[in-house]
Design an enzyme around this catalytic site. Structure first.
Site, mmCIF file in Angstrom:
data_model
loop_
_atom_site.group_PDB
_atom_site.id
_atom_site.type_symbol
_atom_site.label_atom_id
_atom_site.label_comp_id
_atom_site.label_asym_id
_atom_site.label_seq_id
_atom_site.Cartn_x
_atom_site.Cartn_y
_atom_site.Cartn_z
ATOM 1 N N ASP C 222 -60.234 46.225 82.627
ATOM 2 C CA ASP C 222 -61.541 46.640 83.145
ATOM 3 C C ASP C 222 -61.963 45.857 84.383
ATOM 4 O O ASP C 222 -63.163 45.710 84.654
ATOM 5 C CB ASP C 222 -62.635 46.514 82.059
ATOM 6 C CG ASP C 222 -62.353 47.395 80.854
ATOM 7 O OD1 ASP C 222 -61.674 48.418 81.029
ATOM 8 O OD2 ASP C 222 -62.794 47.050 79.746
ATOM 9 N N ALA C 223 -61.007 45.355 85.135
ATOM 10 C CA ALA C 223 -61.346 44.521 86.286
ATOM 11 C C ALA C 223 -60.801 45.057 87.599
ATOM 12 O O ALA C 223 -60.978 44.438 88.638
ATOM 13 C CB ALA C 223 -60.841 43.098 86.058
#
Lengths: 277, 277, 277, 277
Positions: C222-223
């Site tokens: 999620d980065a």
């Protein structure tokens, strides 16, 4: 025609609305707005806000029996009595200006009792509105004395404290003793980018929207119950200065809405969250 | 636990909420959601919607006395009974697909009883959902017969008719006889760009936002009470084809929300406007 | 009239636009859209995207000299050639349906080469569009074999992999070998609520808006670089199930926009962020 | 580092960007932002805006030859020179306050040369910013003299006239002679609710969003090219006074954006519409 509000929080069970509205009808009141929320289908918490006309808040005495019967946290408020608000601010003017200007336009149901700041920068802005300005400098060494001075100014003299971009962290001791709720505006869409320099963090992460969050202040930084949030679209073209400028428009609108709603008794706390009617 | 709704419109006067909630409490009901609106501080129209559990809609009989006393237009509805919906459509699939797909996901509290269209194009789409599809062609000459055929299909068999981009104007006679409210989606932000080719009109006028409007159908074209509207930002780069594509996303969301709110009994008519709880 | 695109990233310095547009003019091209961005006033990175007509992508060979001179990362793309897209999905249908439906409407400049899933649930949905569906089950024990099977299916056969709510974390090894960018939709407004159960987290934190984020997948969960985000307003009334439903509408729109923009060569990576023209 | 802008409108044909960027490169300029739009794939109108550094606007002389060759309407502007703006206002303060406050914060690339009003109400607000205030009363009988007085004040002394809720209709003769573009804010989402009392019209029609429109003024009332629009959600609860208050927030933001974009030379007229880069 005088208007008043009744706000109730209690354990949910059948018959509450009937008891409350029966009481108001017997007191000659006409309910003009009613909002109700139950946190769960069964066994939850019950929240109610009623606006009524035709009966004063002097009916509160008679309500105590119902309050006790349903184990209510309840409060009547005369809609003609504005909340007394103290504003704390540092150097940024946008949130302060927005609140004072709305007050002047009669768009904020509040009386601003004073503005206090750890800087002198905004004194003339406050003077222009004919309001008292107090300079209460803060340094790491003088923080306890500064908070004591702030408490002298606000504790017992206001119904609400608004941090309009006040860049100091208030101690738990201050919060315990201030005797009024404290609303802060944080310049990010919490819980994203808590802490310092949120616009710099936003630029580095490359988000496509930036936001602002108005929340009640608790001892844990940027973690109190959220009242209102909003966002604005940004792009790769927007550097930190531009994000700061765009964000300031959101900050002042979000804070204004939160303060206005609080002053209308439309915000009820529910644990670490809020119910906003 | 069975849930039900009570929806009321009547002349405003003191004591309504007390009478209604007292009745529900006596019937063993627990009110889980209550929304109320008065159109004026005094002498206006009173609107109320209550959701309750613990009592069936068989309590309706006992309510008639209160309804008469306050001159109410009132209705109970069992929340477990979905509204029966008939969908009329022409060639564009987006609104139809959105409704059928939401129905399949249990996001729409409705039973789709049939789809009728003046074209054959969307038959296989409807077949794929296992729903009846009726081809009812329309031409200027055959319009009365077509409407008669549509009335056969829908009158008495549905609680709501949805025009999901049905590009035919329904006659006043049809509306009189259909026996159910009719919701239409218009592909503009009404009252801007009523009539034909709204996206072409929008392009020519150079607006910076385009929108869609869901409204109840009345005899006057594009003038019925508005239920929901929304918009999307556009720019000089967007030609009519792009506006049409962007707009179709707004159309299907706006129509879906309007239909869902209607099916939840959250939309009350108030003259030429609506109250949406 | 054939259209093509040229996308360039290089160190910024004077003369780039002149050299590129001079080359295109000499090749008989007419520039119909040009977007440019420099990350800094001086010494930054230069990004350019041009759409032109009147010259084929066979002019690419002649461009190499300019590319070398300015140390460019450059790419021509024939606008008539759709990107080949592979979609991975688990059980939730909304993002998949949205993509397939837009493809059918010619709203997505892509050819869907296959859909693969770790569950069988959505096979018939994919069949209905006449597209190949591959069931590739995954368990903690079989993850390497599963990823090997997925690589067989997609590596070399697509220009883009889309995770349309694929609830498995892809290994760094998979990402290294897949040979195409991977776009994921995360069901929160990142960086808020990364990880699992974002709607539950959102409910607990009491946020007033929920969102979705489409981003390129990198090894860090999620980065990756954010392509697009959007939000929708929610309230205390919305439980986790309602948040999930409201959020799914945002997820499918955000993912669709991100995929479409990628397929139009409008998304350029800039470190951990994106430039979206 | 000095920055400048070049804005071009001309008939579209191949080679324009090459000629312009070649000229700028030869003059030692570095293009830091470039936006381009063609109204049609072929035979349309070409719009270009370039920001560059490293060359002054004294290069304009040398550009005339290119301008002539492509039949351009072209203009160089030194980014360090703010536009001179005259503001006309009546009694409502919100748009004026917003512009003056943004000017003070350096958020508006403009020099406010004067404020003129047909009422005295806002004199002290303007005084507080140290700006000249002119009272130019208007009545149906004195309109020609009033406009003559306004022309004396503004014609030749400003680059832009802003109507910040100036409730007088300017004559075609005034517009012909003022010698600068005029931007107005209309308190509706045009073309809906043109003319007087748009919020009353909005309430009667029952719209679910209200808006504001900033546009260039032409002789036809509320029909000039639109620069910017925005909307805010409203409900049945919002009476005309509330709509007016909510709308005023949109008006001041929309007008501020339009004025700022105009001052940055980002708004190009295209017949009855605008191109906004």
């Amino acid at each position: 025609m005088s208007a008043a509000r009744l706000v109730i929080t209690c354990p949910d069970r059948p018959g509450i609305i009937s008891a409350v509205s029966g009481f108001l009808a017997a007191a000659g009141a006409n309910i003009v707005r009613s909002d109700q929320y139950s946190s769960d289908p069964a066994g939850g918490t019950f929240f109610l806000r009623m606006e009524f006309t035709g009966a004063g808040t002097d009916i509160a005495g008679g309500f105590a029996q119902i309050g006790e019967r349903f184990d209510m946290d309840w409060r009547f408020w005369d809609a003609a009595v504005p909340k007394r608000v103290a504003i704390l601010v540092s150097r940024e003017d946008h949130c302060l200006q927005e609140l004072l200007w709305r007050r002047r336009r009669d768009e904020l149901d509040a009386e601003v009792v004073l503005v206090a700041s750890n800087h002198e920068d905004l004194r003339s802005d406050v003077d222009a509105y004919g309001l008292p300005f107090h300079h209460v400098p803060v340094s790491p060494e003088t923080k306890p004395e500064s908070e004591a001075r702030l408490l002298e100014l606000v504790a017992g003299h206001c119904d609400l404290v608004v941090l309009a971009r006040y860049m100091q962290i208030l101690s738990g001791d201050f919060l315990d003793r201030v005797g009024a709720p404290v609303i802060n505006i944080h310049h990010s869409f919490l819980p994203a980018f808590a802490g310092t320099a949120p616009y710099t963090q936003a630029r580095e992460r490359g988000v496509k929207l930036i936001g602002a969050t108005a929340h009640y202040v608790t001892e844990e930084l940027d973690a109190g119950p959220i009242i209102e949030q909003d966002v604005i679209r940004v792009s790769h073209r927007d550097d930190v200065a531009t994000l700061t400028r765009l964000g300031s428009d959101i900050e002042r609108l979000v804070l204004s809405r939160a303060v206005q709603w609080h002053c209308e008794d439309r915000v009820l706390r529910h644990g670490e969250t809020t119910v906003v009617f």
